[in-house]
Design an enzyme around this catalytic site. Structure first.
Site, PDB file in Angstrom:
ATOM      1  N   SER A 153       0.859  -1.188   0.000  1.00 25.06           N
ATOM      2  CA  SER A 153       0.000   0.000   0.000  1.00 25.06           C
ATOM      3  C   SER A 153       0.892   1.234   0.000  1.00 25.06           C
ATOM      4  O   SER A 153       1.826   1.328   0.803  1.00 25.06           O
ATOM      5  CB  SER A 153      -0.888  -0.003   1.249  1.00 25.06           C
ATOM      6  OG  SER A 153      -1.674   1.163   1.289  1.00 25.06           O
ATOM      7  N   CYS A 177      -8.243   2.397  12.952  1.00 28.17           N
ATOM      8  CA  CYS A 177      -8.017   2.349  11.506  1.00 28.17           C
ATOM      9  C   CYS A 177      -9.280   2.753  10.759  1.00 28.17           C
ATOM     10  O   CYS A 177      -9.237   3.182   9.643  1.00 28.17           O
ATOM     11  CB  CYS A 177      -7.595   0.944  11.126  1.00 28.17           C
ATOM     12  SG  CYS A 177      -6.760   0.852   9.557  1.00 28.17           S
TER      13      CYS A 177
HETATM   14  N1  PLP Z   1      -2.564  -4.291   6.021  1.00 27.54           N
HETATM   15  C1  PLP Z   1      -1.946  -3.695   7.043  1.00 27.54           C
HETATM   16  C2  PLP Z   1      -0.904  -4.460   7.824  1.00 27.54           C
HETATM   17  C3  PLP Z   1      -2.262  -2.381   7.376  1.00 27.54           C
HETATM   18  O1  PLP Z   1      -1.642  -1.795   8.396  1.00 27.54           O
HETATM   19  C4  PLP Z   1      -3.241  -1.693   6.621  1.00 27.54           C
HETATM   20  C5  PLP Z   1      -3.658  -0.321   6.998  1.00 27.54           C
HETATM   21  O2  PLP Z   1      -3.510   0.080   8.140  1.00 27.54           O
HETATM   22  C6  PLP Z   1      -3.852  -2.356   5.552  1.00 27.54           C
HETATM   23  C7  PLP Z   1      -3.482  -3.653   5.281  1.00 27.54           C
HETATM   24  C8  PLP Z   1      -4.900  -1.684   4.693  1.00 27.54           C
HETATM   25  O3  PLP Z   1      -4.278  -0.792   3.815  1.00 27.54           O
HETATM   26  P1  PLP Z   1      -5.093   0.224   2.879  1.00 27.54           P
HETATM   27  O4  PLP Z   1      -5.259   1.457   3.693  1.00 27.54           O
HETATM   28  O5  PLP Z   1      -4.202   0.460   1.693  1.00 27.54           O
HETATM   29  O6  PLP Z   1      -6.355  -0.428   2.485  1.00 27.54           O
END
Ligand code: PLP
Length: 385
Positions: free
Chosen positions: A204, A330
């Protein structure tokens, strides 16, 4: 961001790098659709293809397939499905095995039915229980289909780093497919996957100084891919339809190039993180730093101060000019008990706070943290009196 504020929430989102902003502005100058065959369209296409090479090179998989998505959540929803194809031949993954401490985007199982998802335990240190993984895969009923395994490389809350090379070997032995969510590890740890048995990697952009809303799936063998989540036009070789977000993809690549150049500064960031932890333990000797028994990301401290309500403390820090997270805030500002701490068997009492730093963090932020913490701890003492 106001210069007087101290931004200590890099795991939620890292500040946009000027190089990424410049690359986005440059890409925005071109109005063309990257699927158009005229010169303008070809120029937009060239930006995407160059970014694709950058992404594959960044993870040490130059021959890998790269599919751009709207971020890691979409990438996870795309990959975590029972329905795959090896070229044109259908392939079925009958069960998903996912780490209990994973981010909800993988832990929720993607397109698998809930009864087809097995949560894999972690130990008190935050590490995936490798014996439990091996046992679960040994018990897998292959007559229904193959096993799919997902795990994070580094935890967004604790920063605990998983042994993805070992996980990959166990999955490969069981004839499974391994999806590694490298969102938090990318740009914070060396990520050379050339000799690691990872089938698909999730990235990401906004966690490493690129724009929000863009990410990628990197695949070792691009012939074996899930049935698309987004279908329509044939973009991204048919794996993900929709006109590509060219400026975001260009910004993502520019951020990766810079992040790759900074990997050598990991020890510097870890040393600063250690100073934050020293300040914390000086002011609150009863504070518990979670995941300390394992290898952690160099930038993350996840802690509980007994009798302190994390949500209240977070507001106190915010009013004092510091941005940090309580729990895993989040989604829509919602703060719940940490599923990661619960999986570690740790009671988080009034909740945990997370300080996550980055390349631009320095003494000013450390001083601001110390000052604000003094106030938060004094308020706790007053409330207890
Ligand atoms: N995976 C992890 C380990 C994350 O920390 C996050 C976001 O905090 C995500 C996936 C999701 O990412 P995105 O914001 O690009 O959807």
């Amino acid at each position: 961001m106001a210069p007087t504020r101290a931004y200590l929430d890099w795991n939620a989102s890292a500040p946009l790098r000027p190089a990424a902003r410049d690359a986005m502005l440059h890409a925005m100058e071109n109005a063309a659709n990257p699927s158009s065959v005229h010169a303008e369209g070809r120029a937009a296409r060239a930006l995407i293809e160059s970014a694709r090479k950058t992404v594959a090179g960044f993870v040490g998989m130059p021959g890998a397939g790269v599919v751009f998505t709207s971020g890691a959540t979409e990438a996870a929803s795309y990959l975590l499905t029972p329905d795959w194809r090896d070229g044109r031949t259908p392939l079925r993954y009958s069960r998903l095995y996912v780490c209990d401490a994973d981010h909800p985007c993988t832990r929720n199982g993607g397109r698998f039915l809930a009864e087809r998802v097995t949560l894999l335990p972690i130990d008190y240190r935050g590490l995936l229980d490798l014996d439990a993984l091996a046992q679960a895969l040994a018990a897998h009923d292959a007559s229904e289909g193959l096993p799919l395994v997902a795990c994070h490389a580094a935890n967004n809350e604790t920063g605990v780093v998983q042994d993805w090379a070992k996980i990959g070997r166990i999955v490969r032995t069981a004839n499974g497919r391994f999806v590694l969510d490298a969102v938090q590890a990318a740009g914070r740890l060396p990520l050379d996957l050339s000799s690691v048995q990872v089938d698909h990697l999730i990235l990401s952009a906004h966690k490493l100084g690129g724009p929000k809303g863009v990410g990628a799936v990197v695949s070792q063998s691009p012939n074996v891919m899930p049935v698309p989540l987004v279908s329509g036009g044939g973009q991204e070789k048919g794996f993900r339809a929709g006109t590509e977000n060219v400026p975001a993809i260009a910004g993502f690549a520019a951020a990766l190039v810079e992040a790759a150049g900074e990997i050598g500064r990991t020890a510097e960031i870890a040393a600063l993180r250690d100073r934050f932890e020293a300040v914390l333990l000086e002011r609150a000797p009863d504070a518990v730093i979670h995941g300390r028994e394992a290898v952690r990301l160099p930038n993350t401290t996840f802690f509980t101060i007994p009798t302190l309500r994390a949500e209240t403390a977070q507001i106190g820090f915010d009013l004092a000019g510091l941005a940090l997270s309580a729990g895993s805030a989040c989604s829509s500002g919602k703060v719940g008990p940490s599923h990661v701490l619960r999986a570690m068997g740790v009671a988080d009492g009034g909740g945990a706070l997370r300080v996550s730093i980055g390349i631009a963090t320095g003494q000013r932020e450390l001083d601001a943290f110390a000052k604000a913490l003094d106030r938060v701890v004094a308020n706790r003492a007053r409330a207890a009196a």
